[in-house]
Write a protein that holds these residues in place. Structure first.
Motif, PDB file in Angstrom:
ATOM      1  N   PHE A   1     -24.898 -36.413  37.176  1.00  0.00           N
ATOM      2  CA  PHE A   1     -23.939 -35.384  37.586  1.00  0.00           C
ATOM      3  C   PHE A   1     -23.956 -35.278  39.106  1.00  0.00           C
ATOM      4  N   SER A   2     -22.853 -34.798  39.650  1.00  0.00           N
ATOM      5  CA  SER A   2     -22.767 -34.617  41.095  1.00  0.00           C
ATOM      6  C   SER A   2     -22.501 -33.146  41.391  1.00  0.00           C
ATOM      7  N   THR A   3     -23.093 -32.634  42.465  1.00  0.00           N
ATOM      8  CA  THR A   3     -22.793 -31.265  42.904  1.00  0.00           C
ATOM      9  C   THR A   3     -22.184 -31.297  44.305  1.00  0.00           C
ATOM     10  N   GLN A   4     -21.529 -32.410  44.593  1.00  0.00           N
ATOM     11  CA  GLN A   4     -20.770 -32.570  45.830  1.00  0.00           C
ATOM     12  C   GLN A   4     -19.605 -31.573  45.799  1.00  0.00           C
ATOM     13  N   THR A   5     -19.139 -31.163  46.950  1.00  0.00           N
ATOM     14  CA  THR A   5     -18.164 -30.069  47.061  1.00  0.00           C
ATOM     15  C   THR A   5     -16.975 -30.158  46.096  1.00  0.00           C
ATOM     16  N   TYR A   6     -16.496 -31.365  45.795  1.00  0.00           N
ATOM     17  CA  TYR A   6     -15.285 -31.460  44.968  1.00  0.00           C
ATOM     18  C   TYR A   6     -15.562 -31.549  43.476  1.00  0.00           C
ATOM     19  N   LYS A   7     -16.796 -31.329  43.062  1.00  0.00           N
ATOM     20  CA  LYS A   7     -17.129 -31.430  41.635  1.00  0.00           C
ATOM     21  C   LYS A   7     -17.236 -30.021  41.028  1.00  0.00           C
ATOM     22  N   HIS A   8     -17.909 -29.892  39.876  1.00  0.00           N
ATOM     23  CA  HIS A   8     -17.841 -28.619  39.152  1.00  0.00           C
ATOM     24  C   HIS A   8     -18.844 -27.573  39.629  1.00  0.00           C
TER      25      HIS A   8
ATOM     26  N   PHE B   1     -11.599 -48.612  36.257  1.00  0.00           N
ATOM     27  CA  PHE B   1     -10.995 -47.405  36.835  1.00  0.00           C
ATOM     28  C   PHE B   1     -12.098 -46.374  37.044  1.00  0.00           C
ATOM     29  N   THR B   2     -12.619 -46.350  38.263  1.00  0.00           N
ATOM     30  CA  THR B   2     -13.601 -45.338  38.628  1.00  0.00           C
ATOM     31  C   THR B   2     -13.581 -45.242  40.142  1.00  0.00           C
ATOM     32  N   LEU B   3     -14.553 -44.525  40.720  1.00  0.00           N
ATOM     33  CA  LEU B   3     -14.563 -44.394  42.173  1.00  0.00           C
ATOM     34  C   LEU B   3     -15.720 -45.185  42.774  1.00  0.00           C
ATOM     35  N   ALA B   4     -15.654 -45.378  44.058  1.00  0.00           N
ATOM     36  CA  ALA B   4     -16.535 -46.301  44.777  1.00  0.00           C
ATOM     37  C   ALA B   4     -18.040 -46.093  44.564  1.00  0.00           C
ATOM     38  N   PRO B   5     -18.551 -44.843  44.390  1.00  0.00           N
ATOM     39  CA  PRO B   5     -20.011 -44.731  44.206  1.00  0.00           C
ATOM     40  C   PRO B   5     -20.526 -45.386  42.926  1.00  0.00           C
ATOM     41  N   VAL B   6     -19.651 -45.690  41.982  1.00  0.00           N
ATOM     42  CA  VAL B   6     -20.106 -46.244  40.698  1.00  0.00           C
ATOM     43  C   VAL B   6     -20.445 -47.738  40.841  1.00  0.00           C
ATOM     44  N   PRO B   7     -19.493 -48.596  41.274  1.00  0.00           N
ATOM     45  CA  PRO B   7     -19.910 -49.977  41.563  1.00  0.00           C
ATOM     46  C   PRO B   7     -20.947 -50.011  42.681  1.00  0.00           C
TER      47      PRO B   7
ATOM     48  N   GLU C   1     -24.453 -42.435  31.461  1.00  0.00           N
ATOM     49  CA  GLU C   1     -23.162 -41.768  31.616  1.00  0.00           C
ATOM     50  C   GLU C   1     -22.992 -41.223  33.037  1.00  0.00           C
ATOM     51  N   ASP C   2     -21.849 -41.515  33.631  1.00  0.00           N
ATOM     52  CA  ASP C   2     -21.462 -40.923  34.914  1.00  0.00           C
ATOM     53  C   ASP C   2     -20.602 -39.702  34.580  1.00  0.00           C
ATOM     54  N   CYS C   3     -21.211 -38.531  34.676  1.00  0.00           N
ATOM     55  CA  CYS C   3     -20.539 -37.281  34.288  1.00  0.00           C
ATOM     56  C   CYS C   3     -20.074 -36.490  35.504  1.00  0.00           C
ATOM     57  N   ALA C   4     -19.775 -37.185  36.602  1.00  0.00           N
ATOM     58  CA  ALA C   4     -19.326 -36.495  37.814  1.00  0.00           C
ATOM     59  C   ALA C   4     -18.099 -35.620  37.529  1.00  0.00           C
ATOM     60  N   HIS C   5     -17.261 -36.027  36.555  1.00  0.00           N
ATOM     61  CA  HIS C   5     -16.038 -35.265  36.257  1.00  0.00           C
ATOM     62  C   HIS C   5     -16.087 -34.605  34.877  1.00  0.00           C
ATOM     63  N   THR C   6     -17.231 -34.671  34.217  1.00  0.00           N
ATOM     64  CA  THR C   6     -17.296 -34.076  32.861  1.00  0.00           C
ATOM     65  C   THR C   6     -18.442 -33.078  32.713  1.00  0.00           C
TER      66      THR C   6
ATOM     67  N   ALA D   1     -30.461 -35.938  45.626  1.00  0.00           N
ATOM     68  CA  ALA D   1     -29.682 -35.739  46.851  1.00  0.00           C
ATOM     69  C   ALA D   1     -28.175 -35.939  46.652  1.00  0.00           C
ATOM     70  N   SER D   2     -27.784 -36.721  45.648  1.00  0.00           N
ATOM     71  CA  SER D   2     -26.353 -36.931  45.392  1.00  0.00           C
ATOM     72  C   SER D   2     -26.162 -37.479  43.980  1.00  0.00           C
ATOM     73  N   GLY D   3     -24.913 -37.466  43.539  1.00  0.00           N
ATOM     74  CA  GLY D   3     -24.586 -38.076  42.254  1.00  0.00           C
ATOM     75  C   GLY D   3     -24.790 -39.588  42.320  1.00  0.00           C
ATOM     76  N   GLY D   4     -24.457 -40.163  43.450  1.00  0.00           N
ATOM     77  CA  GLY D   4     -24.661 -41.612  43.633  1.00  0.00           C
ATOM     78  C   GLY D   4     -26.138 -41.970  43.511  1.00  0.00           C
ATOM     79  N   GLN D   5     -26.998 -41.140  44.103  1.00  0.00           N
ATOM     80  CA  GLN D   5     -28.440 -41.387  43.975  1.00  0.00           C
ATOM     81  C   GLN D   5     -28.883 -41.231  42.520  1.00  0.00           C
ATOM     82  N   ALA D   6     -28.296 -40.293  41.812  1.00  0.00           N
ATOM     83  CA  ALA D   6     -28.655 -40.116  40.395  1.00  0.00           C
ATOM     84  C   ALA D   6     -28.350 -41.405  39.626  1.00  0.00           C
ATOM     85  N   MET D   7     -27.203 -42.031  39.914  1.00  0.00           N
ATOM     86  CA  MET D   7     -26.843 -43.276  39.207  1.00  0.00           C
ATOM     87  C   MET D   7     -27.767 -44.421  39.610  1.00  0.00           C
ATOM     88  N   GLN D   8     -28.052 -44.528  40.906  1.00  0.00           N
ATOM     89  CA  GLN D   8     -28.927 -45.618  41.367  1.00  0.00           C
ATOM     90  C   GLN D   8     -30.304 -45.491  40.742  1.00  0.00           C
TER      91      GLN D   8
END
Ligand SMILES: *Cc1c(COP(=O)(O)O)cnc(C)c1O
Length: 402
Positions: free
Chosen positions: A188-195, A92-98, A164-169, A66-73
């Motif tokens: 990986f994330s497929t949220q609107t602002y990703k790749h 240095f990362t964004l809030a869904p990581v911690p 690995e958090d590959c939201a930006h890679t 459902a989300s990149g955050g869910q993938a990490m959890q």
């Protein structure tokens, strides 16, 4: 004379391609939006996406979520992280990581950032030993990739498993090998602002059969794991099927249908981002007050955003630069702000975790600027944006005394 104000939108992505729209329409006409709702003999869009993404990424297994955050959890849980465990991650990362670490009841241990915006491997080694953490959630934040050979050796020495958090890679490589292919699992994330853009969505890849079986069950498979596109065989599930809770984080067929045609063309997007990024980077990097993060030759990045530092500026100067850029129509983000703004956040604002002493990260973030590069911008737009940023910077420098 100042060039005309830039009027483009920094949050406007491209429309979805026609074949993605047609595929989504076919799913809607079928009424079978749930991933396990298939006609006899039908392979769902979600399963097809898993198969296609696994092949593209070069991973044995893939799970659509459902989300990149869910993938990490789910990756953390499937890797056996328990409440109270320490998990290392980038400061240095964004809030869904911690947030992903906190969601499993684990304790984030933040690692310093280098001037080049990657995890500080010396600090990582020290904190791995001090904390007793067994897992590193490595965020390739804003697409900057650390020395992955050194990281792998360090992880081996310290007994760390790497997620690995590959939201930006998504699409990036280190020494020819895809980002996400180095650790135990990749998110990986497929949220609107990703790749890739499905509004919300996530993909988890791994070569580890046991981890992936647990992840599929955690995602909420209702024991229908045989309807997956790139999952381990049924025997692997037999071991864990009744010991793994259902946490309902599936992707639906509608989003999967939107993603598959985009994945087929992702190389064009990557080329488009890098053309824009590299033009901006060469213009900004030519200014004596600008420090661009180094891009080592082993790194093939995806320039869907750009970062630069202006170390001569005071905090007031940084705020003035944001305002001067905004006046010219350019939306910069600043990681040194005291409060999180939009998608930008810094470790001090994650008050649910212990306060960390991170002098190096604070120094780097204090003058770090960040900008999105949507593919709706032309190269001429990028040129105008660079002119405006440099104009705003000169104006700010003239008034700022640190
Ligand atoms: C976007 C993002 C994620 C995943 O986010 P979702 O919005 O949950 O898909 C993870 N890490 C970073 C660094 C991100 O920017």
């Amino acid at each position: 004379m100042r060039p005309p104000r830039f009027t483009g939108s920094f949050t406007q992505q491209l429309p979805l391609p026609e074949d993605a729209i047609a595929a989504a329409e076919a799913v809607m006409r079928s009424g079978r939006l749930h991933r396990y709702n298939v006609a006899p003999g039908e392979v769902s869009e979600a399963a097809r996406l898993e198969e296609a993404f696994a092949r593209w990424q070069g991973a044995r297994y893939c799970l659509a979520l459902a989300s990149g955050g869910q993938a990490m959890q789910i990756a953390l849980r499937a890797a056996g992280v328990k409440p109270g465990d320490r998990v290392l991650t980038n400061a240095f990362t964004l809030a869904p990581v911690p947030g992903a670490i906190a969601s499993v009841g684990a304790v984030p241990v933040l690692v310093e950032t280098t001037d080049d915006l990657v995890i500080d491997l010396d600090d990582l080694a020290a904190k791995a030993r001090q904390s007793g953490a067994g897992v590193l959630l490595l965020s390739h934040m804003r697409g900057h990739i650390c020395d992955m050979e050194r990281l792998a050796a360090l992880a081996r020495d310290c007994g760390l498993r790497v997620i690995e958090d590959c939201a930006h890679t998504m699409g990036a490589r280190w020494n020819g090998r895809r980002s996400g292919a180095f650790g135990l699992a990749a998110c990986f994330s497929t949220q609107t602002y990703k790749h890739l853009n499905s509004g919300e969505g996530g993909l988890l890849t791994s070569d580890d059969a046991d981890l992936m079986a647990r992840a599929v069950l955690l995602s909420g498979s209702y024991m229908l794991y045989e309807r997956h596109g790139a999952a381990p065989s049924a025997e692997v599930f037999a071991e864990v099927r009744l010991d793994t809770p259902n946490m309902s984080a599936r992707m639906d067929n509608l989003r999967a249908a939107l993603l598959r045609p985009q994945l087929a063309r992702i190389e064009d997007s990557l080329t488009g981002w890098n053309a824009r990024h590299d033009h901006l980077a060469s213009r900004l990097g030519a200014h004596p007050a600008v420090r661009m993060p180094a891009r080592p030759p082993q790194e093939s990045y995806v320039g869907s955003s750009i970062q630069f530092r202006a170390p001569a500026l005071s905090a007031g100067g940084c705020t003035a630069l944001l305002a001067a850029a905004a006046e010219r129509g350019v939306e910069l983000k600043w990681f040194g702000a005291a409060e999180p703004v939009g998608f930008t956040s810094a470790h001090q604002s994650w008050r649910y975790i212990a306060r960390h002493d991170l002098p190096q990260t604070e120094r780097v973030l204090a003058t770090l600027f960040d900008m999105r590069i949507p593919l709706t911008f032309t190269l001429d737009d990028c040129d105008l944006i660079a002119t405006h940023i440099l104009g705003a910077l000169d104006e700010t420098l003239a008034e700022d005394v640190r």
